[in-house]
Scaffold this motif. Structure first.
Motif, PDB file in Angstrom:
ATOM      1  N   ASN A 379       0.809  -1.221   0.000  1.00 38.31           N
ATOM      2  CA  ASN A 379       0.000   0.000   0.000  1.00 38.31           C
ATOM      3  C   ASN A 379       0.839   1.267   0.000  1.00 38.31           C
ATOM      4  OD1 ASN A 379      -2.758  -0.781  -0.108  1.00 38.31           O
ATOM      5  ND2 ASN A 379      -2.633  -1.528   1.988  1.00 38.31           N
ATOM      6  N   THR A 380       2.152   1.130   0.107  1.00 37.31           N
ATOM      7  CA  THR A 380       3.032   2.295   0.098  1.00 37.31           C
ATOM      8  C   THR A 380       3.332   2.696  -1.341  1.00 37.31           C
ATOM      9  OG1 THR A 380       4.079   1.591   2.169  1.00 37.31           O
ATOM     10  CG2 THR A 380       5.265   3.210   0.825  1.00 37.31           C
ATOM     11  N   TYR A 381       2.836   3.866  -1.734  1.00 33.10           N
ATOM     12  CA  TYR A 381       3.058   4.335  -3.104  1.00 33.10           C
ATOM     13  C   TYR A 381       3.540   5.786  -3.090  1.00 33.10           C
ATOM     14  CZ  TYR A 381       2.391   5.912  -7.844  1.00 33.10           C
ATOM     15  OH  TYR A 381       2.611   6.442  -9.096  1.00 33.10           O
ATOM     16  N   PRO A 382       4.643   6.060  -3.773  1.00 29.52           N
ATOM     17  CA  PRO A 382       5.536   5.064  -4.393  1.00 29.52           C
ATOM     18  C   PRO A 382       6.288   4.280  -3.325  1.00 29.52           C
ATOM     19  CG  PRO A 382       6.505   7.250  -4.526  1.00 29.52           C
ATOM     20  CD  PRO A 382       5.128   7.437  -3.952  1.00 29.52           C
ATOM     21  N   SER A 383       6.804   3.138  -3.705  1.00 28.48           N
ATOM     22  CA  SER A 383       7.519   2.300  -2.755  1.00 28.48           C
ATOM     23  C   SER A 383       8.765   3.027  -2.246  1.00 28.48           C
ATOM     24  CB  SER A 383       7.913   0.972  -3.401  1.00 28.48           C
ATOM     25  OG  SER A 383       8.763   1.184  -4.520  1.00 28.48           O
ATOM     26  N   THR A 384       9.208   2.662  -1.077  1.00 34.52           N
ATOM     27  CA  THR A 384      10.382   3.278  -0.457  1.00 34.52           C
ATOM     28  C   THR A 384      11.410   2.199  -0.137  1.00 34.52           C
ATOM     29  OG1 THR A 384       9.508   3.021   1.783  1.00 34.52           O
ATOM     30  CG2 THR A 384       8.920   5.046   0.588  1.00 34.52           C
ATOM     31  N   ASP A 385      12.590   2.640   0.248  1.00 35.17           N
ATOM     32  CA  ASP A 385      13.611   1.679   0.673  1.00 35.17           C
ATOM     33  C   ASP A 385      13.087   0.826   1.823  1.00 35.17           C
ATOM     34  OD1 ASP A 385      15.209   2.858  -1.194  1.00 35.17           O
ATOM     35  OD2 ASP A 385      16.594   3.800   0.223  1.00 35.17           O
ATOM     36  N   PHE A 386      12.368   1.467   2.749  1.00 34.84           N
ATOM     37  CA  PHE A 386      11.854   0.734   3.910  1.00 34.84           C
ATOM     38  C   PHE A 386      10.764  -0.257   3.507  1.00 34.84           C
ATOM     39  CE2 PHE A 386       8.629   0.264   7.237  1.00 34.84           C
ATOM     40  CZ  PHE A 386       9.402  -0.315   8.234  1.00 34.84           C
ATOM     41  N   SER A 387       9.803   0.180   2.690  1.00 30.25           N
ATOM     42  CA  SER A 387       8.681  -0.696   2.336  1.00 30.25           C
ATOM     43  C   SER A 387       9.143  -1.917   1.551  1.00 30.25           C
ATOM     44  CB  SER A 387       7.619   0.082   1.555  1.00 30.25           C
ATOM     45  OG  SER A 387       8.109   0.478   0.281  1.00 30.25           O
ATOM     46  N   SER A 388      10.073  -1.729   0.602  1.00 31.69           N
ATOM     47  CA  SER A 388      10.534  -2.873  -0.179  1.00 31.69           C
ATOM     48  C   SER A 388      11.432  -3.784   0.657  1.00 31.69           C
ATOM     49  CB  SER A 388      11.264  -2.406  -1.439  1.00 31.69           C
ATOM     50  OG  SER A 388      12.384  -1.617  -1.136  1.00 31.69           O
ATOM     51  N   SER A 389      12.232  -3.201   1.550  1.00 34.67           N
ATOM     52  CA  SER A 389      13.055  -4.021   2.449  1.00 34.67           C
ATOM     53  C   SER A 389      12.177  -4.830   3.392  1.00 34.67           C
ATOM     54  CB  SER A 389      14.013  -3.134   3.254  1.00 34.67           C
ATOM     55  OG  SER A 389      14.882  -2.418   2.411  1.00 34.67           O
ATOM     56  N   ALA A 390      11.140  -4.186   3.923  1.00 30.68           N
ATOM     57  CA  ALA A 390      10.217  -4.872   4.831  1.00 30.68           C
ATOM     58  C   ALA A 390       9.529  -6.035   4.128  1.00 30.68           C
ATOM     59  CB  ALA A 390       9.179  -3.890   5.364  1.00 30.68           C
ATOM     60  N   LEU A 391       9.194  -5.844   2.851  1.00 33.00           N
ATOM     61  CA  LEU A 391       8.548  -6.913   2.094  1.00 33.00           C
ATOM     62  C   LEU A 391       9.470  -8.122   1.982  1.00 33.00           C
ATOM     63  CD1 LEU A 391       6.044  -7.744   0.449  1.00 33.00           C
ATOM     64  CD2 LEU A 391       7.167  -6.805  -1.578  1.00 33.00           C
ATOM     65  N   HIS A 392      10.751  -7.887   1.721  1.00 36.74           N
ATOM     66  CA  HIS A 392      11.693  -9.004   1.614  1.00 36.74           C
ATOM     67  C   HIS A 392      11.890  -9.701   2.960  1.00 36.74           C
ATOM     68  CE1 HIS A 392      13.110  -8.918  -2.522  1.00 36.74           C
ATOM     69  NE2 HIS A 392      13.094  -7.595  -2.478  1.00 36.74           N
ATOM     70  N   VAL A 393      11.929  -8.927   4.030  1.00 38.78           N
ATOM     71  CA  VAL A 393      12.062  -9.533   5.355  1.00 38.78           C
ATOM     72  C   VAL A 393      10.861 -10.433   5.647  1.00 38.78           C
ATOM     73  CG1 VAL A 393      12.110  -9.059   7.836  1.00 38.78           C
ATOM     74  CG2 VAL A 393      13.529  -7.705   6.282  1.00 38.78           C
ATOM     75  N   CYS A 394       9.667  -9.943   5.338  1.00 38.02           N
ATOM     76  CA  CYS A 394       8.451 -10.734   5.554  1.00 38.02           C
ATOM     77  C   CYS A 394       8.464 -12.007   4.705  1.00 38.02           C
ATOM     78  CB  CYS A 394       7.213  -9.906   5.224  1.00 38.02           C
ATOM     79  SG  CYS A 394       6.906  -8.546   6.369  1.00 38.02           S
ATOM     80  N   HIS A 395       8.865 -11.875   3.455  1.00 37.46           N
ATOM     81  CA  HIS A 395       8.965 -13.044   2.579  1.00 37.46           C
ATOM     82  C   HIS A 395       9.954 -14.065   3.141  1.00 37.46           C
ATOM     83  CE1 HIS A 395       7.424 -10.929  -1.333  1.00 37.46           C
ATOM     84  NE2 HIS A 395       6.475 -11.145  -0.443  1.00 37.46           N
ATOM     85  N   PHE A 396      11.088 -13.575   3.634  1.00 35.12           N
ATOM     86  CA  PHE A 396      12.121 -14.482   4.163  1.00 35.12           C
ATOM     87  C   PHE A 396      11.609 -15.219   5.401  1.00 35.12           C
ATOM     88  CE2 PHE A 396      15.769 -15.251   6.987  1.00 35.12           C
ATOM     89  CZ  PHE A 396      16.521 -16.083   6.163  1.00 35.12           C
ATOM     90  N   VAL A 397      10.969 -14.500   6.311  1.00 34.80           N
ATOM     91  CA  VAL A 397      10.441 -15.132   7.533  1.00 34.80           C
ATOM     92  C   VAL A 397       9.381 -16.167   7.173  1.00 34.80           C
ATOM     93  CG1 VAL A 397       9.160 -14.732   9.671  1.00 34.80           C
ATOM     94  CG2 VAL A 397      10.956 -13.132   8.975  1.00 34.80           C
ATOM     95  N   ALA A 398       8.497 -15.820   6.238  1.00 34.46           N
ATOM     96  CA  ALA A 398       7.460 -16.760   5.812  1.00 34.46           C
ATOM     97  C   ALA A 398       8.068 -17.979   5.140  1.00 34.46           C
ATOM     98  CB  ALA A 398       6.484 -16.071   4.867  1.00 34.46           C
ATOM     99  N   LEU A 399       9.103 -17.774   4.349  1.00 40.88           N
ATOM    100  CA  LEU A 399       9.750 -18.892   3.654  1.00 40.88           C
ATOM    101  C   LEU A 399      10.413 -19.838   4.655  1.00 40.88           C
ATOM    102  CD1 LEU A 399      10.068 -19.725   0.695  1.00 40.88           C
ATOM    103  CD2 LEU A 399      12.286 -18.595   0.673  1.00 40.88           C
ATOM    104  N   ILE A 400      11.071 -19.283   5.673  1.00 43.08           N
ATOM    105  CA  ILE A 400      11.652 -20.126   6.723  1.00 43.08           C
ATOM    106  C   ILE A 400      10.553 -20.883   7.462  1.00 43.08           C
ATOM    107  CG2 ILE A 400      12.927 -20.107   8.903  1.00 43.08           C
ATOM    108  CD1 ILE A 400      14.645 -19.642   6.412  1.00 43.08           C
ATOM    109  N   GLY A 401       9.440 -20.190   7.712  1.00 42.93           N
ATOM    110  CA  GLY A 401       8.320 -20.853   8.365  1.00 42.93           C
ATOM    111  C   GLY A 401       7.781 -22.009   7.545  1.00 42.93           C
TER     112      GLY A 401
END
Length: 421
Positions: A379-401
């Motif tokens: 929902n962050t538009y335009p995307s920011t360094d924080f929003s895209s980094s947070a997305l990768h962190v969430c993806h990584f945690v979910a993938l480990i899960g």
């Protein structure tokens, strides 16, 4: 014969007890009531959004211009284009949006198109709910976060009119057919989804495994033929005119994305984002992670199955978890290592996230936090360094899960098999 008075009073107290109603909130086996209520709520929400929130033009006009070229008699894909560039979707997209072109008065009647996409949204939810009704993995309250809580998903469907939801409807219909052991129809629907947009191919690695497990090495060729032949039939009018042009334009896996629209790689420089070696690294990582999940995790879902070159078909239908978990995980891995994610791509995996997270051993509060952070990032538009980094962190945690999911342990499989019996 009337029931005894004591029995009636006991039943009355049971219905009005807190324990009776909590099962409709927390018990995955009693999700039907929540599904009905949420579908009714979604009808109201979609109507309110259409009436009160302004439509935003992004790709709809371009879609109409692209299929308008076909209306004018051109079947050469290299000549079909719109304001946003050339037509880059397969023939299934053309047929569906050609129908919408005529229904909406050459694309001018936007409000009618919005109502059609609202119906598409509700129909998609019905199919998704039917999938989760059979899987029985998530408590009913989680379905709320899948429906009413996402502004971005409603926007993709009814305020932007993207083609991505159309492709995903075919995908979910296909999964629903696989759960019913109707693999021919399921593969046909899967191919229709690919025919609208190629992102559906992210599910293909797991689907290939399921076909071989269920139907054997030889038997799986029948279903692969259904997928391939339907693509040829759909593309035939364009293949006869310019086969190379059709294949290159509609199945271009090397298409370049614009840095300004990326949701997941904003923290990189544009030079790195466009670097071909970076793309190859992502592709290699994607393939390696898929192979690791297949070899170390997915195979555990099929105890007693010997994976080899020539496999025999399974003697019994596959369970819902055996089908849904690999399919949705395969797509999620593709999202994690995508060269770029644009805002409309959220619909590619949004409705699977809840199932995937509730297939992990992560605490409930962490699952909900991940859903919230992912929603924030999209929902962050335009995307920011924080929003895209947070997305990768969430993806990584979910993938480990997902890697540590209890679904892959023999004990969990035995308990689930006992419950099914």
């Amino acid at each position: 014969m009337a029931a005894p008075r004591g029995t009636t009073w006991k039943r009355f107290r049971e219905i009005f007890s807190l324990q009776y109603w909590t099962k409709f909130v927390f018990d995955p086996g009693h999700s039907f009531l929540a599904m009905i209520c949420l579908l009714a709520a979604e009808v109201v929400i979609n109507l309110l959004v259409i009436q009160r929130i302004k439509y935003t033009e992004i790709d709809w006009v371009a879609y109409m211009q692209e299929v308008g070229g076909v209306v004018n008699g051109s079947y050469d894909y290299t000549t079909l284009k719109g304001d946003t560039g050339p037509l880059v979707y397969p023939a299934g997209f053309v047929y569906i949006f050609l129908g919408l072109y005529h229904i909406t008065e050459r694309g001018v009647n936007i409000v009618l198109a919005q109502y059609i996409f609202a119906a598409l949204y509700v129909l998609s939810l019905m199919v998704i709910f039917d999938i989760y009704r059979q899987v029985k993995q998530m408590p009913p309250y989680v379905l709320f976060f899948m429906c009413c809580a996402s502004y971005r998903i409603h926007s993709i469907y009814i305020l932007r009119l993207f083609n991505d939801p159309v492709a995903m409807l075919f995908l979910y219909l296909a999964v629903d057919m696989f759960l019913r052991d109707k693999w021919s129809l399921g593969c046909l629907l899967f191919s229709f989804g690919v025919g609208v947009k190629m992102n559906v191919l992210l599910f293909a690695p797991a689907l290939l495994m399921l076909l071989v497990v269920r139907h054997g090495t030889i038997g799986s060729f029948k279903y692969l033929t259904i997928c391939a032949s339907s693509q040829v039939i759909m593309g035939l009018p364009f293949l006869l005119v310019n086969p190379v042009g059709y294949i290159v334009r509609s199945f271009n896996l090397g298409r370049q994305f614009f840095f300004k629209w990326t949701v997941n790689w904003r923290f990189l420089s544009e030079e790195m984002f466009l670097n071909r070696y970076f793309h190859l690294l992502l592709l290699a990582t994607h393939v390696i992670v898929l192979l690791f999940f297949f070899w170390f995790k997915w195979r555990r879902l099929f105890p007693g199955t010997s994976f080899q070159l020539w496999m025999k078909p399974s003697q019994s239908p596959l369970s819902p978890t055996q089908i849904v978990l690999p399919l949705f995980t395969s797509n999620f891995i593709g999202m994690c290592f995508s060269r770029s994610l644009h805002y409309q791509f959220y619909v590619w995996y949004f409705h699977t996230l809840h199932y995937l997270l509730w297939s992990t051993p992560l605490p409930v509060i962490v699952r909900l936090l991940l859903l919230g952070m992912i929603e924030m990032s999209w929902n962050t538009y335009p995307s920011t360094d924080f929003s895209s980094s947070a997305l990768h962190v969430c993806h990584f945690v979910a993938l480990i899960g997902l890697w540590t999911s209890p679904a892959y342990t023999p004990v969990t499989q035995t308990v689930r098999a006992a419950k099914l019996e």
